[in-house]
Structures are given as C-alpha cells and as structure tokens.
Design an enzyme around this catalytic site. Structure first.
Site, mmCIF file in Angstrom:
data_model
loop_
_atom_site.group_PDB
_atom_site.id
_atom_site.type_symbol
_atom_site.label_atom_id
_atom_site.label_comp_id
_atom_site.label_asym_id
_atom_site.label_seq_id
_atom_site.Cartn_x
_atom_site.Cartn_y
_atom_site.Cartn_z
ATOM 1 N N ASN A 133 -8.016 -3.346 13.963
ATOM 2 C CA ASN A 133 -9.375 -3.692 13.513
ATOM 3 C C ASN A 133 -9.373 -4.864 12.533
ATOM 4 O O ASN A 133 -10.377 -5.150 11.906
ATOM 5 C CB ASN A 133 -10.039 -2.469 12.870
ATOM 6 C CG ASN A 133 -9.253 -1.946 11.667
ATOM 7 O OD1 ASN A 133 -8.277 -2.549 11.241
ATOM 8 N ND2 ASN A 133 -9.690 -0.827 11.112
ATOM 9 N N ASP A 152 0.825 -1.208 0.000
ATOM 10 C CA ASP A 152 0.000 0.000 0.000
ATOM 11 C C ASP A 152 0.859 1.258 0.000
ATOM 12 O O ASP A 152 2.077 1.204 0.214
ATOM 13 C CB ASP A 152 -0.974 0.005 1.208
ATOM 14 C CG ASP A 152 -0.323 -0.439 2.508
ATOM 15 O OD1 ASP A 152 0.915 -0.343 2.621
ATOM 16 O OD2 ASP A 152 -1.045 -0.883 3.407
ATOM 17 N N HIS A 204 -7.477 -5.097 9.796
ATOM 18 C CA HIS A 204 -7.174 -4.793 8.395
ATOM 19 C C HIS A 204 -5.858 -5.439 7.952
ATOM 20 O O HIS A 204 -4.949 -5.643 8.751
ATOM 21 C CB HIS A 204 -7.202 -3.286 8.096
ATOM 22 C CG HIS A 204 -6.040 -2.472 8.555
ATOM 23 N ND1 HIS A 204 -6.169 -1.176 9.002
ATOM 24 C CD2 HIS A 204 -4.707 -2.722 8.605
ATOM 25 C CE1 HIS A 204 -4.983 -0.688 9.295
ATOM 26 N NE2 HIS A 204 -4.084 -1.607 9.076
ATOM 27 N N GLU A 211 -9.871 -2.178 4.977
ATOM 28 C CA GLU A 211 -10.546 -1.961 6.249
ATOM 29 C C GLU A 211 -11.740 -2.914 6.397
ATOM 30 O O GLU A 211 -12.151 -3.550 5.418
ATOM 31 C CB GLU A 211 -11.022 -0.505 6.319
ATOM 32 C CG GLU A 211 -9.897 0.532 6.226
ATOM 33 C CD GLU A 211 -9.039 0.631 7.489
ATOM 34 O OE1 GLU A 211 -9.014 -0.310 8.299
ATOM 35 O OE2 GLU A 211 -8.373 1.680 7.659
#
Ligand code: GLP
Length: 241
Positions: A134, A67, A136, A141
């Site tokens: 979370n 990313d 990810h 996400e």
C-alpha cells in the site's frame, strides 16, 4: 529518484549491501537506518558475508531501526529486535549498546525521543527502506502526515494480512507498532529502498509514474528527497520505462 534494475533479488541485494559496506568502510562511525521484513533477509546475508570476508570496523557504528511492534518483548522471536540480532547484529559483532529501536517493551520511553537521539548522533547517514504493497514506509500507513515523527501507529488491514505469514495465526499479528515518522525518514542523508517480486510490482510502477507526493502513498514523499535510489529486480524492472 534513481531506479536501478537487477536480474535477480540476489544481485540487487548484493549491490545494495555493497553501498552499505562502502559507507561503513569510509566512515566507521556512521549512523545507519535499518529496516526489517522479508525483503531484507538477502541484503543482511550479503552484508554480513562481506563484513566477515573482508573485515571492517563495525564497533563505532550506531544503528536505528525503522520500527518495532508494540507490546511484544524484544526476546519474542517475532520482534524486530530478534530479527536484527539473528540476521545481522550477532553475525558481525554489533553490540546491543550500538543499536536503537523506537520501542522496547522492557524500557518504554516517549517515542518522540527517538528523533532527538538520532539528531544527537548527527542524523542518519544512510537509511535502508522496504515498501508495503500500500506504499507504506516503516509503518507509516496511507494518509500519514508527511510531517510525522516517531510515534505509536495503528497497522492497516493490508499490513496485518501481509505480515500474518510471519506468525502462526493472523490473530497473533500486533495491531500497533512504533515507527519512525515520515519526516524522521526524510532527514536521512541518503535513502536506499529495496523492492522485489510480484507483490511489490504495482506499487513501484505507480510510484515511478508519480510526479508530486500524495499522502495517500507514503513512499511518494521520496520524490522530494535529494538522494534516493530504488533498487528492484527484473520482475518489477521489466514494467518500468
Ligand atoms: C513491513 C515493515 C516495513 C517493511 C515492509 C515490507 O511491515 N514494517 O518496514 O519495509 O512492511 O515488508 P516485506 O519486505 O516483508 O514485504
């Protein structure tokens, strides 16, 4: 999904870096999937240390990063381009022509071409992954479709808060990024996920108890991958059965 526990982050990072070292040694033209974030700094320190102490050919490698933040230049010290150059590429002599990122402000392309570039080089042999609190992976996400490919994504509030520690002010944290998709990641032949410390404890415990993937926890797709190893330190490992 194999989970390996090590006494310290150092020992775990050395073990993970040895896996990559052996992969490069065995197949010098490997395609590596690489990750950034606080978790990975010790990994890159160990891997560059091994490569410099016991040299192996890195000139035929191709690397694909997971990313990159949207709208920041690759020269910006907060960019993942800069992170990779400083912590790994420049230390071992990997040339920018060998490296690939899903976004570069200076040369913008259709993000979905990234998947085609990976496929054209034969696919990723080994993918390094971190994990968000979370769940990810990359910047995928919660509730990202499992069939997603590389694209522009909005960062969640948790991720913006977590990454604010790398910026002077939370308002400087980009709100978007370009990330490999979940299906892009899943096509890697082998996946190594690193998670260390208190902050990642709850998500790894939750993941270790899951039996079926749920889009609400992106990393849970890894349950269906044939070759995944999750490497943790004792802070997390002592809570796992
Ligand atoms: C970041 C990155 C992810 C990384 C994760 C964990 O936002 N986009 O690729 O794996 O979140 O980061 P850290 O290691 O800093 O906790």
């Amino acid at each position: 999904m194999k989970i390996s526990v090590f006494e310290t982050k150092e020992a775990a990072s050395k073990y993970a870096s040895d896996i990559f070292y052996e992969q490069i040694k065995k197949q010098p033209n490997s395609v590596l999937g690489l990750a950034t974030g606080g978790t990975m700094s010790t990994f890159y320190e160990k891997l560059s240390g091994s490569i410099n102490e016991n040299p192996i050919d890195v000139k035929k490698l191709n690397t694909f990063n997971l990313d990159e933040y949207y709208e920041i230049t690759s020269e910006n010290p907060q960019s993942y381009h800069a992170y990779m150059k400083t912590l790994f590429f420049d230390k071992v002599g990997i040339d920018s022509a060998q490296t690939h990122f899903p976004y570069q402000k200076e040369h913008q392309e259709d993000p979905s071409l990234y998947d085609q570039q990976i496929d054209a080089l034969g696919g990723i042999d080994i993918q390094l992954l971190g994990i968000g609190r979370n769940g990810h992976i990359g910047f995928n996400e919660p509730n990202t479709p499992f069939n997603s490919i590389t694209r522009v994504v909005d960062l969640s509030e948790t991720t913006i808060q977590d990454n604010a520690r790398f910026f002077e002010d939370i308002n400087e944290v980009p709100k978007q990024a370009v990330s490999m998709g979940i299906s892009t990641i899943m096509k890697a032949k082998r996946i190594i996920l690193l998670a260390f410390g208190e902050a990642k404890k709850d998500i790894i415990i939750e993941l270790s108890k899951m039996t079926t993937p749920d889009e609400n926890i992106p990393a849970s797709i890894l349950l269906t991958h044939p070759n995944v190893e999750i490497i943790v330190d004792k802070t997390i490992g002592e809570y796992l059965n």
